[in-house]
Design an enzyme around this catalytic site. Structure first.
Site, short mmCIF file in Angstrom:
data_model
loop_
_atom_site.label_atom_id
_atom_site.label_comp_id
_atom_site.label_asym_id
_atom_site.label_seq_id
_atom_site.Cartn_x
_atom_site.Cartn_y
_atom_site.Cartn_z
N ASN A 69 0.71 -1.15 -0.04
CA ASN A 69 -0.06 -0.01 0.00
C ASN A 69 0.84 1.34 0.00
OD1 ASN A 69 -2.89 -0.81 0.40
ND2 ASN A 69 -1.80 -1.84 2.39
N GLU A 126 -4.01 -9.17 9.82
CA GLU A 126 -3.59 -7.98 8.87
C GLU A 126 -2.43 -8.46 8.01
OE1 GLU A 126 -3.62 -5.00 6.38
OE2 GLU A 126 -4.99 -4.79 8.07
N ASP A 130 -2.77 -13.12 5.35
CA ASP A 130 -4.13 -13.06 4.65
C ASP A 130 -5.09 -13.77 5.51
OD1 ASP A 130 -5.79 -12.73 1.98
OD2 ASP A 130 -6.13 -14.71 2.67
N GLY A 131 -6.42 -12.85 5.55
CA GLY A 131 -7.61 -13.27 6.45
C GLY A 131 -7.99 -14.68 6.31
N ASP A 174 -13.49 -6.81 7.94
CA ASP A 174 -13.44 -5.71 7.65
C ASP A 174 -12.09 -5.52 6.55
OD1 ASP A 174 -13.70 -2.81 7.60
OD2 ASP A 174 -12.53 -2.39 9.32
#
Length: 545
Positions: A250, A338, A363-364, A381
């Site tokens: 990001n 996260e 990764d979730g 989320d």
């Protein structure tokens, strides 16, 4: 034309190697340059790859034609110099070009803003230098092949050099240069490599002054680009940022506004999370999501100390949901997941994420696959940019969540980018969840575009919430839970179900973005249509002042 350095096959292979490496580095840099404005979705990646392939194909055709028509190696290395300078200039002017294109597109199109603006930006910023680098391979084949007897071997070595360079150019920006020094300097590094390659060629060739003057001129331009373009700031119109940087995943931005600390992973599409420094209702979706704790029929404070309420947060972000929960409950066992470790570090540094909340960098969905634990509440989320990761939007994923919930457990999902259009992304997500969970409720978050969804196998969840609110003595909790209760509606699922095989979340998200942009700029479009550019400029200046 005799150039002694071209007799050295190693130099030719190095030229091919660095050309291939630079192409991939620019491609990855393009994704990071565009992400803060157009997202990092599959749509944007498709645009980047498509335009770059167009550039390379045209470059190959032109390079092959020129190699046959005018096999002058000086011209090849001049093209590489121009490509190097263009790439070096991208950090200087690229973001301004993107904003100018975006402003123009917003006022001229009503749909497919991301696709059109992203494609236009790629064509203007990246196609030309990569077109020039695309001429390298056919030109080098002309200079490298001495006879038909070894032509296959030479071409094979050139292609291998290009491929190996491309491999290195893929890994170095992603895992080394962008996280370490940022996107801007990454562009400058690879531009500098190409420029150095050309300087070696022209210096060793001892060409005449009229040709040689390009070398010092290109060095001066490159140094100017280094001076002006070394900053990794995307939000150049803001001067009060607390933090700005990049991670593997990001672009990251933290800034403070009064009592709030705000994390953004995308300049154009709003904020990722907001942390309120003082305890109290935030008015954001975290307050609504906390109602899931009451729906489990076991308020945390009333549970035995050795049996805390277990909460899992998939997409922990800056940890604002975990922080809000811990402000009001003592008997919690919260685990965050996260994927971006840098965001977790920012959560600790700027958002006061409690130290007793462990955060797994994963990764979730991969975490759920690896874990056998069960939870009372699972918060999903994972929204980022314009959409939710497709692997966390399918029926198979929500079944995996259900398998990790206790019998009376509740899954709560933050559905971002609310839309009233039929068949929008949140309809798809809710219908998909409805294919797994029999009891679903939604609540609109007042004052923003979020919608909270609660899902459970327990038919008493709504009753549990009502009973807990009646017994609540904390004024803040009573207010927040009542707000969620008043807005709650039973959801009756349809048949818009997404699976691992088919989950068009990017296209669905893009449609909502088109709606949001149309709503936001409708007023400005009206002024532009009625008063022209002068009226629009005057309005913007009044708002800025």
């Amino acid at each position: 034309m005799d150039r002694p350095i071209l007799r050295n096959k190693l130099y030719l292979y190095l030229t091919e190697f660095f050309a291939g490496m630079s192409v991939m580095a620019v491609e990855l840099g393009a994704s990071r340059l565009l992400a803060p404005y157009f997202s990092a979705s599959q749509i944007v990646w498709t645009i980047i790859i498509g335009t770059i392939m167009i550039a390379m194909a045209l470059g190959n055709l032109y390079g092959g034609r020129m190699a046959d028509k005018d096999p002058n190696p000086d011209k090849l290395y001049k093209r590489i110099i121009i490509a190097a300078i263009w790439i070096a200039a991208i950090p200087v002017v690229g973001k301004y070009v993107i904003l100018a294109i975006s402003a123009f597109i917003i006022f001229t199109v009503n749909t497919n803003f991301l696709v059109i603006a992203g494609f236009a930006a790629c064509m203007i910023i990246f196609v030309f230098p990569l077109f020039l680098l695309g001429t390298v391979t056919p030109s080098l084949v002309k200079f490298s092949v001495d006879s038909l007897d070894d032509s296959g071997s030479v071409v094979g070595k050139l292609n291998a050099s290009n491929t190996i360079g491309s491999i290195i150019g893929t890994f170095v920006p992603t895992f080394i240069s962008i996280p370490a020094v940022g996107t801007a300097i990454t562009f400058l590094i690879f531009a500098g490599i190409l420029l150095a390659l050309c300087i070696v060629y022209f210096v060793s060739s001892k060409i005449n002054f009229s040709q040689a003057k390009r070398v010092p001129a290109s060095i001066v331009i490159f140094l100017v680009c280094c001076l002006l373009g070394h900053s990794n700031s995307f939000a150049f119109w803001q001067t009060n940022l607390t933090y700005e940087g990049e991670s593997i995943y990001n672009y990251l931005q933290v800034h403070e506004e009064g009592n709030q600390v705000i994390l953004s992973t995308n300049v154009l599409f709003g904020v990722q999370s907001v942390y309120q420094k003082d305890k109290g209702p935030t008015g954001l979706y975290y307050d609504y999501a906390m109602a899931a704790l009451y729906m489990t029929d076991a308020k945390a404070a009333s549970r035995p100390s050795d049996d805390p309420l277990r909460i899992l947060i998939l997409g922990n972000g800056s940890g604002t949901f975990a922080t809000q929960c811990e402000r009001y409950y003592d008997n919690l066992d919260i685990t965050g997941v996260e994927i971006d470790e840098k965001i977790t570090q920012l959560a600790r540094d700027y958002f006061e994420l409690p130290e007793d909340v462990p955060v797994i960098t994963y990764d979730g969905r991969a975490y759920l696959n690896a874990s056998k634990d069960k939870y009372d509440v699972i918060m999903v989320d994972a929204y980022q940019d314009i959409t939710i990761p497709f692997q966390m939007s399918s029926k198979e994923f929500f079944q995996l969540v259900a398998d990790h919930l206790d019998e009376d457990g509740v899954m709560v999902v933050n559905l971002n980018m609310r839309s009233n259009s039929p068949g929008n992304i949140n309809d798809y997500l809710a219908d998909t969840i409805g294919a797994v969970f029999p009891n679903i409720y939604t609540a609109e978050v007042l004052g923003c575009t979020n919608r909270i969804l609660y899902a459970s196998f327990n038919p008493q969840t709504e009753e549990n919430l009502a009973n807990a609110i009646d017994k609540e003595t904390d004024a803040d909790l009573y207010y927040m839970m009542s707000l969620a209760q008043v807005g709650m509606q039973k959801y009756n699922p349809g048949n818009l179900i997404m699976t691992d095989d088919k989950a068009p979340v990017e296209l669905l998200g893009m449609k909502v973005i088109d709606e949001l942009i149309s709503d936001e700029v409708a007023y400005y479009k009206k002024i532009f249509n009625e008063e022209g550019i002068e009226g629009l400029t005057s309005l913007i200046l009044r708002e800025v002042n």
